[in-house]
Structure formats: C-alpha cells, structure tokens
Design an enzyme around this catalytic site. Structure first.
Site, PDB file in Angstrom:
ATOM      1  N   HIS A  61       0.820  -1.208   0.000  1.00  0.00           N
ATOM      2  CA  HIS A  61       0.000   0.000   0.000  1.00  0.00           C
ATOM      3  C   HIS A  61       0.854   1.257   0.000  1.00  0.00           C
ATOM      4  O   HIS A  61       2.089   1.206   0.187  1.00  0.00           O
ATOM      5  CB  HIS A  61      -0.925   0.002   1.225  1.00  0.00           C
ATOM      6  CG  HIS A  61      -0.201   0.079   2.525  1.00  0.00           C
ATOM      7  ND1 HIS A  61       0.181   1.267   3.110  1.00  0.00           N
ATOM      8  CD2 HIS A  61       0.220  -0.891   3.373  1.00  0.00           C
ATOM      9  CE1 HIS A  61       0.796   1.028   4.244  1.00  0.00           C
ATOM     10  NE2 HIS A  61       0.837  -0.281   4.433  1.00  0.00           N
TER      11      HIS A  61
ATOM     12  N   CYS B 129       2.980  -4.668   6.963  1.00  0.00           N
ATOM     13  CA  CYS B 129       2.726  -4.564   5.532  1.00  0.00           C
ATOM     14  C   CYS B 129       3.912  -3.948   4.794  1.00  0.00           C
ATOM     15  O   CYS B 129       4.836  -3.427   5.396  1.00  0.00           O
ATOM     16  CB  CYS B 129       1.473  -3.734   5.284  1.00  0.00           C
ATOM     17  SG  CYS B 129      -0.026  -4.489   5.949  1.00  0.00           S
TER      18      CYS B 129
END
Length: 216
Positions: free
Chosen positions: A169, A185
């Site tokens: 992301h 992440c």
C-alpha cells in the site's frame, strides 16, 4: 511549500499504526510541520491528488527504475525482498521494474507466497484485532483520504481465497522507505503504488522473501 499551502494539517494524523508506524521523520522532532520539504507538487488523481515526493531527499537506489532480473519468477509476478527493502515487478527478457519499499519491524513481517485478491483506490482502513490489542486507542475505522494509513492504493493479499490481512500500500511517511518500521505490511510511496496498481491485475502472484527464501 506547495503541500503545506494546499494541505494544511491534512497529513498530521497519519501515525495510526495499522500498516503504518509511529516513527518520527529524521531531524523533524523540533519542526512544527514534519512534512516540510518532503513534497514538491501534486499528481492529478481522483478523488484526491497524489502528493509528489522530493526524491532528492531519498537514497537514489530507492527510485523507481527498470533493472536486470535473474530470478525464476514469471513475468507479471511481484517479488518483495524484505532484506533489500525492494519490490520487483518481473518483466519479460530478464528485466524487472524495481521500487523502494518500507517493510515490517522485526517479528511483524509476513513471508510467503500469496496472490492479489483485490485492489483498492484510496481505500478506507480498519485496524486488525492484533493491532487493537497492541494499541487499544487506535481508531476503528478511517475513511479514504490523505491521512489514511493505506495511502492512495492498496493491493490486498490472499491465500486460498482468504484475505491474510497483508497489504502492499501507499504511505504518507516517505522517510520510511528503505526502513524496517511498519506493523507488517509493505509500504510504497503513493506515486509508486499508483504506478504498480495500474500494472498488476487481480490474481497476480506475490512472493515475499527473507534471506533469499520464501517461507510458505
């Protein structure tokens, strides 16, 4: 200066953990605006324009570029090398598009093989149960926007048709690219994740490796 005029206070709420960190930008602890000097303009996008990072403030090796690639993965695959802090989008003819990334802190990074189960443009965000257990004061939901921890785009990773809660992301903390600071992440500059988003279809294979190997 451009971003400070156009987005006053819009980015001040980004340290929400989630797939983000609570890191303070270098030499910024005493600054009223920690984002001062990091942005040089805006790229048109919808529903929000994407802040463009001043690349001169970053190590040149983390710039998006096409490189030689000798790995066994097929063209169209994504390969994240946690040790290198690099993401490779494999291309034909032994080439890859390479992006600098930030990765999870020790003990938080996921490793293995997955696929892109879905994609999101300026996605909303909610913390996982684990994140809430670690930091109970986290907001339970954040609408899409410049202060959202997932940034401009997100690729959601799945195994066996199930969301494994691991994302590739955007980030509003450009100083964290090349660092091991997130809650698990893989983060990219918003302009880079927008570029990757356009190149990668749902179903693409993603390999995340450490010490040269995938832990499946």
């Amino acid at each position: 200066m451009i971003l400070r005029r156009l987005l006053p206070c819009a980015l001040l709420g980004v340290s929400l953990a989630a797939c983000q960190s609570v890191q303070t930008p270098p030499q910024a602890a005493a600054e009223a605006d920690p984002y001062a000097g990091w942005y040089v303009g805006l790229a048109p996008d919808k529903p929000y324009d994407i802040p463009l990072v001043d690349r001169s403030r970053m190590d040149a090796k983390y710039a998006r570029q096409t490189v030689e690639y000798k790995g066994p993965e097929k063209p169209g695959s994504i390969v994240v090398d946690i040790d290198e802090r690099m993401l490779y989008l494999v291309q034909p003819d032994n080439k890859a598009i390479r992006y600098g990334v930030g990765v999870g802190k020790q003990g938080f990074s996921w490793k293995g093989v997955a696929s892109v189960g879905r994609k999101g443009v300026w996605p909303a965000w909610s913390p996982t149960k684990t994140m809430v257990s670690i930091k109970p004061d986290l907001p339970r939901y954040r609408e899409a926007g410049l202060d959202n921890p997932l940034g401009a785009r997100a690729l959601y990773l799945y195994q066996g048709g199930r969301d494994i809660l691991f994302r590739i992301h955007g980030t509003n903390e450009p100083w964290s690219i090349g660092e091991q600071v997130s809650s698990g992440c893989v983060r990219m500059l918003n302009e880079d994740v927008a570029d990757l988003y356009e190149r990668v279809p749902v179903g693409a294979t993603v390999y995340v490796k450490r010490n040269g190997r995938y832990r499946v």
